[in-house]
Each structure stands twice: as structure tokens, then as C-alpha cells.
Write a protein that holds these residues in place. Structure first.
Motif, PDB file in Angstrom:
ATOM      1  N   ASP A  42     -11.119  -1.542   4.980  1.00 40.00           N
ATOM      2  CA  ASP A  42     -12.170  -1.848   5.961  1.00 40.00           C
ATOM      3  C   ASP A  42     -11.697  -2.789   7.067  1.00 40.00           C
ATOM      4  O   ASP A  42     -12.381  -2.948   8.075  1.00 40.00           O
ATOM      5  CB  ASP A  42     -13.434  -2.374   5.286  1.00 40.00           C
ATOM      6  CG  ASP A  42     -13.271  -3.727   4.625  1.00 40.00           C
ATOM      7  OD1 ASP A  42     -12.134  -4.234   4.507  1.00 40.00           O
ATOM      8  OD2 ASP A  42     -14.302  -4.290   4.199  1.00 40.00           O
ATOM      9  N   ASN A  43     -10.524  -3.385   6.918  1.00 38.66           N
ATOM     10  CA  ASN A  43      -9.959  -4.228   7.972  1.00 38.66           C
ATOM     11  C   ASN A  43      -9.049  -3.426   8.904  1.00 38.66           C
ATOM     12  O   ASN A  43      -8.372  -3.981   9.770  1.00 38.66           O
ATOM     13  CB  ASN A  43      -9.197  -5.416   7.374  1.00 38.66           C
ATOM     14  CG  ASN A  43      -8.004  -4.998   6.522  1.00 38.66           C
ATOM     15  OD1 ASN A  43      -7.630  -3.822   6.482  1.00 38.66           O
ATOM     16  ND2 ASN A  43      -7.403  -5.951   5.841  1.00 38.66           N
ATOM     17  N   GLY A  44      -9.019  -2.100   8.714  1.00 32.85           N
ATOM     18  CA  GLY A  44      -8.219  -1.222   9.554  1.00 32.85           C
ATOM     19  C   GLY A  44      -6.792  -1.019   9.087  1.00 32.85           C
ATOM     20  O   GLY A  44      -6.066  -0.180   9.629  1.00 32.85           O
ATOM     21  N   LYS A  45      -6.359  -1.782   8.093  1.00 35.10           N
ATOM     22  CA  LYS A  45      -4.987  -1.664   7.582  1.00 35.10           C
ATOM     23  C   LYS A  45      -4.854  -0.406   6.718  1.00 35.10           C
ATOM     24  O   LYS A  45      -5.810   0.020   6.072  1.00 35.10           O
ATOM     25  CB  LYS A  45      -4.598  -2.884   6.754  1.00 35.10           C
ATOM     26  CG  LYS A  45      -4.670  -4.190   7.503  1.00 35.10           C
ATOM     27  CD  LYS A  45      -3.595  -4.291   8.548  1.00 35.10           C
ATOM     28  CE  LYS A  45      -3.631  -5.682   9.189  1.00 35.10           C
ATOM     29  NZ  LYS A  45      -2.673  -5.797  10.275  1.00 35.10           N
ATOM     30  N   VAL A  46      -3.661   0.153   6.706  1.00 36.41           N
ATOM     31  CA  VAL A  46      -3.319   1.275   5.830  1.00 36.41           C
ATOM     32  C   VAL A  46      -2.271   0.773   4.850  1.00 36.41           C
ATOM     33  O   VAL A  46      -1.277   0.163   5.257  1.00 36.41           O
ATOM     34  CB  VAL A  46      -2.784   2.477   6.635  1.00 36.41           C
ATOM     35  CG1 VAL A  46      -2.274   3.572   5.711  1.00 36.41           C
ATOM     36  CG2 VAL A  46      -3.868   3.028   7.557  1.00 36.41           C
ATOM     37  N   VAL A  47      -2.500   1.011   3.572  1.00 36.13           N
ATOM     38  CA  VAL A  47      -1.563   0.603   2.519  1.00 36.13           C
ATOM     39  C   VAL A  47      -1.035   1.870   1.862  1.00 36.13           C
ATOM     40  O   VAL A  47      -1.814   2.764   1.511  1.00 36.13           O
ATOM     41  CB  VAL A  47      -2.256  -0.312   1.482  1.00 36.13           C
ATOM     42  CG1 VAL A  47      -1.294  -0.680   0.372  1.00 36.13           C
ATOM     43  CG2 VAL A  47      -2.806  -1.562   2.158  1.00 36.13           C
ATOM     44  N   LEU A  48       0.269   1.937   1.674  1.00 35.10           N
ATOM     45  CA  LEU A  48       0.927   3.124   1.143  1.00 35.10           C
ATOM     46  C   LEU A  48       1.496   2.880  -0.248  1.00 35.10           C
ATOM     47  O   LEU A  48       1.828   1.744  -0.600  1.00 35.10           O
ATOM     48  CB  LEU A  48       2.071   3.542   2.073  1.00 35.10           C
ATOM     49  CG  LEU A  48       1.705   3.776   3.535  1.00 35.10           C
ATOM     50  CD1 LEU A  48       2.964   4.066   4.341  1.00 35.10           C
ATOM     51  CD2 LEU A  48       0.698   4.888   3.672  1.00 35.10           C
ATOM     52  N   GLY A  49       1.639   3.962  -0.995  1.00 38.47           N
ATOM     53  CA  GLY A  49       2.282   3.896  -2.303  1.00 38.47           C
ATOM     54  C   GLY A  49       2.893   5.235  -2.660  1.00 38.47           C
ATOM     55  O   GLY A  49       2.376   6.282  -2.268  1.00 38.47           O
ATOM     56  N   SER A  50       4.003   5.204  -3.372  1.00 34.10           N
ATOM     57  CA  SER A  50       4.606   6.421  -3.919  1.00 34.10           C
ATOM     58  C   SER A  50       4.937   6.155  -5.376  1.00 34.10           C
ATOM     59  O   SER A  50       5.104   5.007  -5.780  1.00 34.10           O
ATOM     60  CB  SER A  50       5.867   6.810  -3.140  1.00 34.10           C
ATOM     61  OG  SER A  50       6.848   5.796  -3.230  1.00 34.10           O
ATOM     62  N   ASN A  51       5.012   7.224  -6.163  1.00 35.97           N
ATOM     63  CA  ASN A  51       5.304   7.015  -7.574  1.00 35.97           C
ATOM     64  C   ASN A  51       6.724   6.492  -7.766  1.00 35.97           C
ATOM     65  O   ASN A  51       7.634   6.829  -7.020  1.00 35.97           O
ATOM     66  CB  ASN A  51       5.042   8.276  -8.412  1.00 35.97           C
ATOM     67  CG  ASN A  51       5.812   9.507  -7.976  1.00 35.97           C
ATOM     68  OD1 ASN A  51       5.890   9.832  -6.810  1.00 35.97           O
ATOM     69  ND2 ASN A  51       6.363  10.216  -8.949  1.00 35.97           N
ATOM     70  N   GLN A  52       6.865   5.620  -8.748  1.00 35.45           N
ATOM     71  CA  GLN A  52       8.134   4.955  -9.051  1.00 35.45           C
ATOM     72  C   GLN A  52       8.419   5.142 -10.538  1.00 35.45           C
ATOM     73  O   GLN A  52       7.752   4.545 -11.372  1.00 35.45           O
ATOM     74  CB  GLN A  52       8.048   3.467  -8.699  1.00 35.45           C
ATOM     75  CG  GLN A  52       7.705   3.194  -7.244  1.00 35.45           C
ATOM     76  CD  GLN A  52       8.775   3.692  -6.284  1.00 35.45           C
ATOM     77  OE1 GLN A  52       9.960   3.409  -6.463  1.00 35.45           O
ATOM     78  NE2 GLN A  52       8.367   4.449  -5.276  1.00 35.45           N
ATOM     79  N   GLU A  53       9.365   6.009 -10.852  1.00 33.11           N
ATOM     80  CA  GLU A  53       9.674   6.317 -12.247  1.00 33.11           C
ATOM     81  C   GLU A  53      10.724   5.369 -12.813  1.00 33.11           C
ATOM     82  O   GLU A  53      11.388   4.638 -12.080  1.00 33.11           O
ATOM     83  CB  GLU A  53      10.148   7.767 -12.370  1.00 33.11           C
ATOM     84  CG  GLU A  53       9.058   8.763 -12.050  1.00 33.11           C
ATOM     85  CD  GLU A  53       9.483  10.204 -12.206  1.00 33.11           C
ATOM     86  OE1 GLU A  53       8.603  11.059 -12.122  1.00 33.11           O
ATOM     87  OE2 GLU A  53      10.693  10.492 -12.401  1.00 33.11           O
ATOM     88  N   ASN A  54      10.869   5.435 -14.123  1.00 28.54           N
ATOM     89  CA  ASN A  54      11.825   4.599 -14.831  1.00 28.54           C
ATOM     90  C   ASN A  54      12.285   5.376 -16.050  1.00 28.54           C
ATOM     91  O   ASN A  54      11.488   6.098 -16.659  1.00 28.54           O
ATOM     92  CB  ASN A  54      11.137   3.290 -15.225  1.00 28.54           C
ATOM     93  CG  ASN A  54      12.087   2.256 -15.721  1.00 28.54           C
ATOM     94  OD1 ASN A  54      12.694   2.414 -16.773  1.00 28.54           O
ATOM     95  ND2 ASN A  54      12.209   1.175 -14.971  1.00 28.54           N
TER      96      ASN A  54
END
Length: 160
Positions: free
Chosen positions: A53-65
Motif C-alpha cells: 500500500d506504500n507503492g513499493k514492490v517486493v520480490l521473491g524467488s524460491n531458494q532450494e537447499n
């Protein structure tokens, strides 16, 4: 005894091209981050983009182990990053995309159960729904107005 009926509603778009410009842009960010996923074992790459709601975009991708339980899904990477960096911000919507290195994913891929529970926690925390758009590598995009469509019997702090 009585029967309980639960109805869920989704909106289906034929492709990413049919999304509104702002959601299409968010999905394109999810696609770009999906390509950076670390998935040497499953060969299944997932990207997530959250609009706050503050206009920011947050990204994520899967991280395996190699120790499988130690990895993390794209949705939770993005949600936890948003919670850490912007703890007061609300998540307005999220775009999720998944693709396999070995075959084409042509059906919308929804969040896994653990990610659904994490999304539920944030919907409950912010007291407002999170729109969820999800797709495969190609084809249709499904939109849910809230996680409640994907997880109708949500577990939250009221049960504790």
C-alpha cells in the motif's frame, strides 16, 4: 448432522496480456524474478511480486537447499521480506508465476499449503484481503480476491 457447502470464486484471464496494466507489470516482475530462482534440485522455478500500500514492490524467488526442508518458496521469501523491511505496510496484491526447466507449465500454479498459511497470517494481521494472481509459464491467469478462496478454513491466532 448437517452438510456444509463452501463456494469459492476466481476470475480467469486468458493470459498475462489480458491483465490490467498495473497487474501485468507486477506479473512481469514476478516472471523476471522467477528466472533468478535457485532451483537446482526440483528444476521448478517460482517468482512472486507483492504490491504494498506504500507503492513499493517486493520480490521473491524460491531458494532450494540440498537439505530440502531448509529451502523457502518464492511467496514466503517475498512476504517475509515485506514484513521485515516494511512492517507497517499492507500487501495489496501478489503475482505468482511458476515454470519448470523440464516441461511447460500451462496451467495456473497456486501457492502451496505452507505459503497459503503464511499469506493467511498477513491477511489476518493487516485485517484486509490480499488479491492473488497466479499463472504457469504460459496460459491462463487466475485471480482470487482473498486467500480465503484458497484456504477457506484458515488457522489463525484466535485458535491459540
Amino acid at each position: 448432522m448437517k452438510d456444509i457447502s463452501i463456494t469459492t470464486k476466481f476470475t480467469a484471464f486468458d493470459s498475462v496480456a489480458d491483465l490490467s496494466d498495473d497487474i501485468k507489470s507486477l506479473m512481469l516482475e514476478a516472471i523476471a524474478i522467477r528466472k533468478k530462482a535457485y532451483a537446482p534440485y526440483s528444476k521448478f522455478r517460482v517468482g512472486a511480486a507483492l504490491l504494498l500500500d506504500n507503492g513499493k514492490v517486493v520480490l521473491g524467488s524460491n531458494q532450494e537447499n540440498a537439505a530440502y526442508p531448509s529451502g523457502l518458496c518464492a511467496e514466503r521469501v517475498a512476504i517475509f521480506q515485506a514484513g521485515a523491511v516494511y512492517p507497517e505496510a499492507k500487501i495489496i496484491c501478489m503475482a505468482i508465476t511458476a515454470a519448470s526447466d523440464t516441461n511447460t507449465t500451462a496451467a495456473p500454479i497456486p501457492p502451496c499449503g505452507a505459503c497459503r498459511q503464511s499469506i493467511a497470517e498477513y491477511e489476518f494481521k493487516q485485517e484486509s484481503p490480499i488479491e492473488i494472481y497466479f499463472t504457469g509459464e504460459i496460459g491462463a491467469v487466475y485471480k482470487s480476491d482473498s486467500l480465503k478462496n484458497l484456504l477457506p478454513f484458515m488457522f489463525d491466532k484466535n485458535f491459540l
